[in-house]
Design an enzyme around this catalytic site. Structure first.
Site: not given
Ligand code: SF4
Length: 328
Positions: A41, A193, A200, A203, A209
């Site tokens: 991270e 995205c 889309c 997706c 959405c």
């Protein structure tokens, strides 16, 4: 059209199923080793996965445990970090390792926020992955996905928008697998995205959405302003002899703190033509003017070959200059 349901929702189940099938295969995913996950991270802050991955592997190979990192010499840590840029993060990583050895691994978002170098996004990622706490991890990618899911049209970089998205996302975190859910949002942002021309039709959660429903996805999120970029011209004296460059150590604070660099000058020396290279920092567009001088021109306290310099953390701007003028 369905509205985005709230907690423990169908959205989480659908997205997690997609993630299980199509999520990125990254070597730290599925590990239970907090050191390896925390390291990933920190290294990936402001860094692409392809760029950060070899650094993560190198750190784990050279400093395989938290104790090893905490006990390492600062020069060793900077050397392992060399080439990644943002060298302040290497210092923070080292400080954080000492903090973690002293205080132990945190448990939960609030404790993670107390670790050096761990901001809100990283704390959310680590608390959800390592502690199973259902908190969102919100970086620019996640803000984009959530702004579209909720069709949030106000500028995303305002405090009010950030508060809204934090609440919206927080209410939709599943109690089960919150870490995977956050990573699924990241993968969705990366694969489908995307900032321009979101995909889309492919997706998995397009039914939920609101931006997709309202035809506004491509224009979201909106922004108030671009940060102003300042153009600056800096001058450096470069002495070169026997394959070595004359350097000084930069001050402990400010840009490139503690790293080695040519001597910086207040102005251009008379009668010398510079080697010129440009370099972009977050809010500055730098023009570096590098003047070849004799070794007596300034007080060069350290002499290093390019390899030695790189192993001790060569700022990326000088990597650009050395590459352009074929010193390396
Ligand atoms: S439907 Fe389109 S805009 Fe909405 S989350 Fe999916 S990819 Fe993003």
């Amino acid at each position: 059209m369905k509205h985005l349901p709230t907690q423990n929702s169908a959205v989480a189940q659908i997205l997690l199923a997609w993630y299980d099938q199509q999520g990125r295969s990254l070597p730290w995913r599925g590990l239970r080793n907090p050191y390896a996950i925390w390291l990933s991270e920190i290294i990936l802050q402001q860094t692409r996965v392809e760029q950060g991955l070899p650094y993560w592997q190198r750190f784990l190979r050279e400093l395989p445990t938290l104790d090893d990192l905490a006990r390492a010499e600062p020069e060793v840590v900077k050397g392992l970090w060399s080439g990644l840029g943002y060298y302040r993060r290497a210092d923070l990583l080292h400080r954080a390792a000492k903090h973690l050895v002293e205080h132990g691994w945190p448990s939960g978002y609030e404790m993670w926020r107390g670790v050096p170098g761990v901001g809100p996004y990283t704390a959310g990622a680590l608390a959800s992955i390592l502690d199973g706490e259902p908190v969102p991890a919100l970086d620019g990618n996640a803000y984009r996905v959530y702004a579209r899911l909720s069709d949030w049209r106000s500028p995303i970089d305002s405090a009010a928008s950030k508060a809204f998205i934090a609440e919206f996302a927080g209410a939709r975190m599943p109690a089960q697998r919150p870490g995977d859910f956050n990573q699924a949002i990241m993968d969705l942002a990366q694969a489908l995205c995307v900032p321009r021309k979101p995909r889309c039709p492919s997706c998995p959660i397009s039914d939920f959405c609101l931006a997709r429903q309202n035809g506004s996805a491509e224009g979201l999120p909106t922004k108030v302003r671009n940060p102003k970029v300042r153009a600056e011209s800096w001058h450096f004296a470069v002495a070169h002899k026997d394959g070595q460059f004359g350097l000084v150590q930069r001050p402990a604070s400010g840009i490139w703190s503690g790293l080695f660099a040519p001597v910086q000058l207040d102005s251009a020396p008379n009668g010398l033509e510079p080697e010129v290279v440009t370099h972009r920092l977050s809010h500055r567009a730098l023009t570096l003017n590098m003047y070849r001088v004799s070794e007596g021109f300034a007080d060069f306290t350290h002499w290093m070959t390019p390899e030695e310099w790189r192993s001790r953390g060569m700022p990326q701007a000088f990597v650009h200059w050395m590459t352009k003028f074929t010193y390396i």
